[in-house]
Design a protein around this motif. Sequence first.
Motif, PDB file in Angstrom:
ATOM      1  N   GLN A  73       0.834  -1.209   0.000  1.00 53.62           N
ATOM      2  CA  GLN A  73       0.000   0.000   0.000  1.00 53.62           C
ATOM      3  C   GLN A  73       0.867   1.257   0.000  1.00 53.62           C
ATOM      4  N   THR A  76       2.924   1.974   3.203  1.00 53.18           N
ATOM      5  CA  THR A  76       2.255   2.096   4.505  1.00 53.18           C
ATOM      6  C   THR A  76       2.666   0.968   5.431  1.00 53.18           C
ATOM      7  N   TYR A  77       2.770  -0.267   4.890  1.00 52.57           N
ATOM      8  CA  TYR A  77       3.127  -1.434   5.696  1.00 52.57           C
ATOM      9  C   TYR A  77       4.493  -1.945   5.257  1.00 52.57           C
ATOM     10  N   LEU A  79       7.413  -5.131   5.730  1.00 49.80           N
ATOM     11  CA  LEU A  79       7.553  -6.548   6.080  1.00 49.80           C
ATOM     12  C   LEU A  79       8.982  -6.988   5.815  1.00 49.80           C
ATOM     13  N   GLU A  86       3.989 -13.410  -0.556  1.00 49.25           N
ATOM     14  CA  GLU A  86       4.046 -11.991  -0.200  1.00 49.25           C
ATOM     15  C   GLU A  86       4.767 -11.183  -1.272  1.00 49.25           C
ATOM     16  N   GLN A 119      11.744   6.282   6.048  1.00 46.99           N
ATOM     17  CA  GLN A 119      11.548   4.849   5.827  1.00 46.99           C
ATOM     18  C   GLN A 119      12.882   4.143   5.609  1.00 46.99           C
TER      19      GLN A 119
END
Length: 287
Positions: A73, A76-77, A79, A86, A119
């Motif tokens: 997104q 936003t997320y 991992l 994924e 980020q």
Amino acid sequence: QVWQIRLDLHLLNHDGNIIDAASIAGIVALCHFRRPDVSVQGEEVTVYTPEERDPVPLSIHHMPICVSFAFFQQGTYLLVDPSEREESVMDGLLVIAMNKHREICTIQSSGGIMLVKDQVLRCSKITAVKVAEITELIQKALENDQKVRKEGGKFGFAESIPNQKITAFKMESAAVDTNNVEEQAEEIITKADPPSEVFAKPILHTPGTAQIGEGMENSWGDLEESEKEEAVEEEGESEVTAFECEKIETEDTSTMRETKDEPIVLSDSEEEEVVILEPQELPKKTR
């Protein structure tokens, strides 16, 4: 003179994040590798065999370890260590290679997202923690391997595979007693029933098919219900047409009997011209 070292990585099972796995496998292989010892006296170079001198390891000063981050997104997320599923749905990927001294070796970003500075800094902090843990695991594994080799115990990947399991790649050899094999075989043959002398004959159901022995009935060539109904209808129609043909023949014979005595007059249009074809004379052969 220099040593030329080539590192090949063969992928056995890809379940995602292959970059991190390949970097760990490659650095461990280089740290575990030993080259032959060499001595130089003037211009004379001597390469010793493993029996003469123990091989020496490579001079590896630091271990760059890759850590991958998947973004969803539009960032936003976040991992770490994505799997294959994924990776198929992620928006972008960031790979950071770092050593345990927090020195960044390389950064690679792929995908259709734009990452901000915060980020990237957050990912670098996570990478530092992960690299320290992985480097410690690698060093412990190398120390245990070296210790076991010195003690003369079992070592290597092949020896780490568990045995006595249904999923094992190898089993320990078991002794088999073959002293009384001939006597046991003769005893089994004498107690066994004699073979039957009746030979099975093939059963022919329809042309081109056959059945040998007992078993389920061969339905090859049998008609289905719809085909049977069509066959019955065709038989009925054929009987009706045969009856009509017979009736027409009887009517024709009766009319022929009535008109038998009357003279038949042929018109000019019904006369046919008769042409007689005669063979042509072959020319005589001349010498």
